[in-house]
Design an enzyme around this catalytic site. Structure first.
Site, short mmCIF file in Angstrom:
data_model
loop_
_atom_site.label_atom_id
_atom_site.label_comp_id
_atom_site.label_asym_id
_atom_site.label_seq_id
_atom_site.Cartn_x
_atom_site.Cartn_y
_atom_site.Cartn_z
N ARG A 34 41.77 42.11 20.54
CA ARG A 34 43.39 41.81 19.72
C ARG A 34 43.55 41.81 18.31
O ARG A 34 44.70 42.72 18.36
CB ARG A 34 44.18 41.36 21.19
N LYS A 217 40.33 49.20 45.32
CA LYS A 217 40.96 48.66 45.61
C LYS A 217 42.24 50.81 46.16
O LYS A 217 42.59 50.54 45.37
CB LYS A 217 42.46 47.81 46.11
N GLY A 373 40.50 47.94 32.17
CA GLY A 373 39.97 46.92 31.87
C GLY A 373 38.08 47.17 32.29
O GLY A 373 37.12 47.49 31.41
N GLY A 396 47.63 46.77 32.75
CA GLY A 396 49.41 47.13 33.34
C GLY A 396 50.29 47.73 33.08
O GLY A 396 50.13 48.39 32.97
#
Ligand code: AMP
Length: 415
Positions: A34, A217, A373, A396
């Site tokens: 980052r 999921k 990720g 996100g």
């Protein structure tokens, strides 16, 4: 304004970055991706003769000072990466003097923004059900504006280069932009690249477009699947969600992971794909294990006929071939989520087949975006990171952008 067009000479720039880097128990950085991601923006401003005020959050201190999440721990690493000394402001809301004294080429790093609850703007210590919550929220929103105004007062211009938090309407990611006119606020280079990447798969699409959605999921991916349904030619749904689809269609899935409350949803997705002419590619066979472990015994079986006591943990050979075929001919590719339990080395074949087909298609001129990720971890694990077009840094934020949601951090600058 764009960062390339702005003249930073003699200007103080307050730059929101995502320096939420992982630290070990001694406060040493274990992965500096980052920090490296923000360097083009930070170095560009310094090289032009600007002064830098760098701000970020770290961890989730929930509005309280927590020395374990102090950005002072990374000041030396930031200085080394920038090749310039870094001053530290131990209270991000009381840095007026230090900011005012900054000369061109100098750098000031502010303490963790989230030591103040105003950064996130959520009232602390009061339950959502409490009748006084709405009042507390209103008061917090007012003090959030004051906090953002204070941060803005340090600088002449504002740069947002923190894609990882662009989906949050926080003081430093969005509210602060209200205190700068359009000519003095801009996205950083990293943000520009991320926004362009999303644009390439949502508007600037070259067909055929193949999207690969995996992971555990269907429920967490449904927003994206629905938004992509109008855009893609091929939709590969793989990973754990395979078995929700298999069960919904009357299959036997043994111990495989399944969301029993999403069976209707799975049928609905199949119907939507048919109605819209989307080629939906679901795994037909799988590699099942007799335990959720790397050393489990393996057998290949139909994804809709997994024996009792076994669970589907990776895509089988027929599925891998079908996935690769839908990827190889594509001109636009999006991949989010692995095709199996790739953390176990013995169950990586499905994810590897996808990664290799994406690399091949990219070699042949396709645009490929990898995000989220786990798929990033996959592409790195297989050593193919430099054979895809773009790897997103946003978890996100990327997912929300692909769902078609407007990111507050981008909207605050671009309107
Ligand atoms: P997500 O966070 O939803 O993107 O899911 C990522 C996780 O899904 C990874 O940790 C994988 O190990 C897991 N996963 C993929 N395929 C399966 C599967 N067949 N059974 C259980 N977990 C899976």
């Amino acid at each position: 304004m764009t960062i390339s067009n702005y003249n930073f000479a003699g200007k103080k720039a307050i730059v929101r970055v995502d320096f939420n880097v992982p630290l070990d128990e001694n406060g040493h950085i274990t992965d500096d991706t980052r920090i490296r991601g923000a360097l083009p923006t930070l170095k560009h401003i310094l090289a032009q003769g600007g002064a830098l005020i760098i701000m970020s959050h770290m961890g989730k201190p929930k509005g309280k000072v927590n020395p374990k999440m102090s950005l002072s721990q990374i000041a030396d690493a930031v200085a080394a990466a920038l090749g310039a000394p870094v001053q530290f402001a131990p209270d991000c809301a009381k840095a007026q003097k230090q900011a005012a004294a900054l000369k061109p080429g100098e750098v000031l790093l502010l303490e963790n923004l989230r030591f103040y609850p105003e950064e996130e703007g959520k009232p602390v210590g009061i339950d959502k059900e409490d009748p006084a919550y709405d009042e507390a929220k209103k008061a917090m929103k007012a003090s959030q504006k004051e906090f953002a105004k204070t941060l803005a007062s340090y600088a002449d211009c504002y740069v947002n280069d923190a894609f990882g938090t662009a989906h949050r309407k926080h003081a430093s990611t969005a509210v602060i932009a209200d205190y700068f006119d359009a000519d003095n606020k801009m996205l950083g280079f990293l943000m520009e690249k991320e926004v362009e990447a999303v644009d390439n798969i949502l508007s600037n699409i070259k067909h055929p477009f193949t999207a690969i959605m995996g992971g555990s999921k269907v429920s967490t991916k449904i927003g994206i699947i629905e938004n992509l349904m109008d855009k893609v030619d091929n939709l590969i749904l793989c990973g754990g969600m395979t078995y929700t689809f298999a069960k919904a269609q009357g299959g036997h899935i043994g111990n495989s992971i399944c969301e029993d409350d999403k069976l209707e949803l799975a049928l609905d997705i199949i119907a939507q794909a048919k109605a819209k002419g989307v080629n939906l590619v679901l795994g037909t066979d799988c590699v099942a294990g007799d335990a959720f472990s790397n050393d489990a015994h393996q057998q290949v079986c139909p994804a809709n006929n997994v024996p009792e006591g076994w669970e589907g943990m990776d895509a089988g050979p027929d599925s891998r071939e079908a996935f690769a075929a839908a990827i190889r001919g594509a001109k636009t590719i999006l991949w989010n989520g692995p095709a199996g339990v790739f953390e176990f080395d013995n169950f990586t074949a499905g994810s590897r087949a996808i990664a290799e087909a994406i690399a091949e298609a990219t070699d042949n001129g396709a645009y490929s975006l990898i995000g989220g990720g786990d798929s990033v971890a996959c592409i790195n694990k297989f050593g193919l990171a430099d054979r895809v077009s773009y790897i997103s840094t946003g978890g996100g934020a990327l997912l929300e952008a692909i769902e078609g949601k407007v990111l507050p951090g981008v909207a605050a600058i671009k309107g």
